[in-house]
Design a protein around this motif. Structure first.
Motif, mmCIF file in Angstrom:
data_model
loop_
_atom_site.group_PDB
_atom_site.id
_atom_site.type_symbol
_atom_site.label_atom_id
_atom_site.label_comp_id
_atom_site.label_asym_id
_atom_site.label_seq_id
_atom_site.Cartn_x
_atom_site.Cartn_y
_atom_site.Cartn_z
ATOM 1 N N ALA A 73 1.690 -23.084 56.193
ATOM 2 C CA ALA A 73 0.847 -23.700 57.206
ATOM 3 C C ALA A 73 1.618 -24.748 57.994
ATOM 4 O O ALA A 73 2.664 -25.246 57.560
ATOM 5 N N THR A 101 0.165 -25.282 67.563
ATOM 6 C CA THR A 101 -0.814 -24.204 67.407
ATOM 7 C C THR A 101 -0.267 -22.879 67.944
ATOM 8 O O THR A 101 -0.509 -21.818 67.355
ATOM 9 N N ALA A 118 2.467 -21.671 65.423
ATOM 10 C CA ALA A 118 1.861 -21.325 64.138
ATOM 11 C C ALA A 118 1.232 -19.929 64.215
ATOM 12 O O ALA A 118 1.393 -19.096 63.310
ATOM 13 N N LYS A 119 0.534 -19.669 65.310
ATOM 14 C CA LYS A 119 -0.064 -18.349 65.496
ATOM 15 C C LYS A 119 1.009 -17.272 65.588
ATOM 16 O O LYS A 119 0.890 -16.197 64.982
ATOM 17 N N ASN A 155 2.352 -16.457 62.253
ATOM 18 C CA ASN A 155 1.328 -16.082 61.274
ATOM 19 C C ASN A 155 1.181 -17.151 60.194
ATOM 20 O O ASN A 155 1.064 -16.849 59.003
ATOM 21 N N LYS A 156 1.195 -18.403 60.641
ATOM 22 C CA LYS A 156 0.964 -19.532 59.731
ATOM 23 C C LYS A 156 -0.376 -20.185 60.088
ATOM 24 O O LYS A 156 -0.746 -20.260 61.277
ATOM 25 N N ALA A 157 -1.084 -20.676 59.102
ATOM 26 C CA ALA A 157 -2.339 -21.387 59.362
ATOM 27 C C ALA A 157 -2.041 -22.725 60.044
ATOM 28 O O ALA A 157 -0.974 -23.309 59.829
ATOM 29 N N TYR A 158 -2.975 -23.182 60.866
ATOM 30 C CA TYR A 158 -2.839 -24.519 61.457
ATOM 31 C C TYR A 158 -3.911 -25.421 60.857
ATOM 32 O O TYR A 158 -5.109 -25.113 60.912
ATOM 33 N N ILE A 159 -3.481 -26.520 60.270
ATOM 34 C CA ILE A 159 -4.392 -27.490 59.652
ATOM 35 C C ILE A 159 -4.524 -28.681 60.587
ATOM 36 O O ILE A 159 -3.533 -29.321 60.943
#
Length: 418
Positions: free
Chosen positions: A115, A131, A134-135, A138-142
């Protein structure tokens, strides 16, 4: 009372271009420093000098050798200003461009999955870059929520949202909307406690002109500033990157130097004007310290700047003589709260039933330059949760005086009365 004596105030102001007048408007008070600080006279002279030089670095001739030496000297001066532990400096198109580039490199080069973490107080440059990439990776954004009343985000807030899967983290040093600084060292420590190997990026663009930077104490991997907001000029940004960030895959010329970040021939004048900034801070530090080394004097300058700007904001908020401060006006909202010790030379406010744009226009008609912040893609993250569609940003720097604040307060007293 102001932290600068009248003589020092005069000496400081004499070193800046257009300190009390605009070439288009005439006499004016400049309270729009968050949009771009005043430029040192020495920077103006250096820019003109290097704009006329046709030679490039990397050739075997006296001019090219001199340019290489100037860039090397500038990087030493940057080290004095930022105080890193290793790593390297380089310049790019702008602070925003460098922000995107460093975040892209970190996100795309970090281990797969995991993430990216950032906070809602950040400028859209870092939020957008984080953001987007991250997209793409393929990583989550916290998203860590900031505290609306104080206009800041805490280490505890980051800690509450951290997981060992965080690969990249972004931190805003100071908000260009509220003027409130965040504790970078504490936030970084909270991130590393849970994810020790995360790549940590810091946006220092708003903070740079208001006090010292100490990268050595932050335990981070990237830090970016926009020199036009720290007494230099438009047209370039400055980045520091750690050695571990440099080791990540990134765009490079085939068979080029492995540790090179710069793309194409850079402007030697950009580097040289940052040396002008550090030389000025060294001079200012000498007025307050007899320290034997440049870093000590730069730290003394940062302390003096902070003290003087604190005096300015205290006067603006609480008044002077028979002039009421902003905090005493009926229907006032002070972003970040009235007495916030993390405030850095900036007061952002709204008056009930009086549009911010009208206030800015009235002030401008009286020769007082401020700026309206709207709840748009730049400032909506701060204003919308407060129920505000706009606010007036009054951003000061250490070359501003208490007398200028008094003129502003007199104008605001009249505006509020009508």
């Amino acid at each position: 009372m102001p932290a600068f004596s009248p003589d020092l105030m005069s000496d400081v102001r004499a070193r800046f271009a257009h300190v009390d007048s605009c070439p288009f408007q005439g006499p004016r008070i400049f309270f729009e420093n968050a949009g771009g600080a005043l430029t040192l006279n020495s920077v103006v002279e250096t820019s003109a000098k290097f704009a006329a030089i046709p030679d490039n670095q990397g050739r075997d001739n006296p001019a090219a050798h001199a340019l290489v030496d100037l860039i090397s000297r500038a990087k030493q001066d940057m080290a004095t200003f930022f105080n890193p532990n290793g790593g390297q400096f380089f310049v790019g198109e702008s602070g925003t461009e460098l922000t995107f580039r460093l975040i892209r490199t970190a996100v795309m080069g970090a281990a797969p999955g995991g993430a990216v973490i950032g906070s809602t107080v950040e400028h859209p440059a870092s939020r957008s870059a984080a953001t987007h990439w991250a997209k793409a990776a393929n990583k989550a954004y916290i998203s860590v929520p900031h505290d609306d009343p104080t206009g800041s985000v805490s280490a505890e807030a980051y800690a509450a949202h951290m997981t060992p899967e965080v690969r990249v983290a972004t931190i805003l040093h100071t908000s260009p909307v509220t003027g409130i600084a965040n504790d970078v060292a504490a936030i970084s420590a909270a991130i590393r406690k849970t994810s020790p190997h995360a790549y940590i990026f810091v946006d220092g663009i708003q903070h740079a002109s208001h006090g010292h930077i100490d990268i050595r104490s932050y335990d981070i991997d990237g830090y970016v500033v926009s020199p036009y907001k720290v007494f230099s000029r438009h047209g370039y940004g400055v980045a520091w990157v750690s050695d571990r960030m440099t080791a990540l895959p990134r765009e490079q010329l085939i068979n080029g130097p492995a540790d090179n970040w710069e793309m194409g021939t850079r402007d030697t004048g950009a580097y040289a004007t940052f040396s002008d900034v550090v030389a000025y801070l060294d001079w200012l530090g000498r007025q307050r310290s007899d320290g034997a080394n440049p870093r000590t004097r730069v730290e003394a300058a940062g302390a003096a700047i902070h003290a003087h700007e604190q005096a300015l904001t205290e006067t603006m908020l609480h008044g002077t003589g028979n002039l009421p401060g902003l905090a005493e006006l009926p229907g006032i909202t002070i972003l970040g709260g009235v007495d916030n010790p993390a405030r850095e030379g900036l007061v952002c406010f709204a008056l009930k039933d009086l549009p911010a744009a009208d206030i800015v226009a009235h002030l401008n008609a009286q020769g007082i330059r401020t700026h309206v912040r709207k709840a748009d893609h730049y400032s909506g993250n701060i204003l919308t949760p407060l129920g505000l569609d706009s606010a007036v940003r009054v951003s000061m720097c250490h070359y501003n005086s208490v007398e200028e604040v008094s003129v502003f307060l007199a104008a605001m007293k009249e505006i509020a009365a009508t």
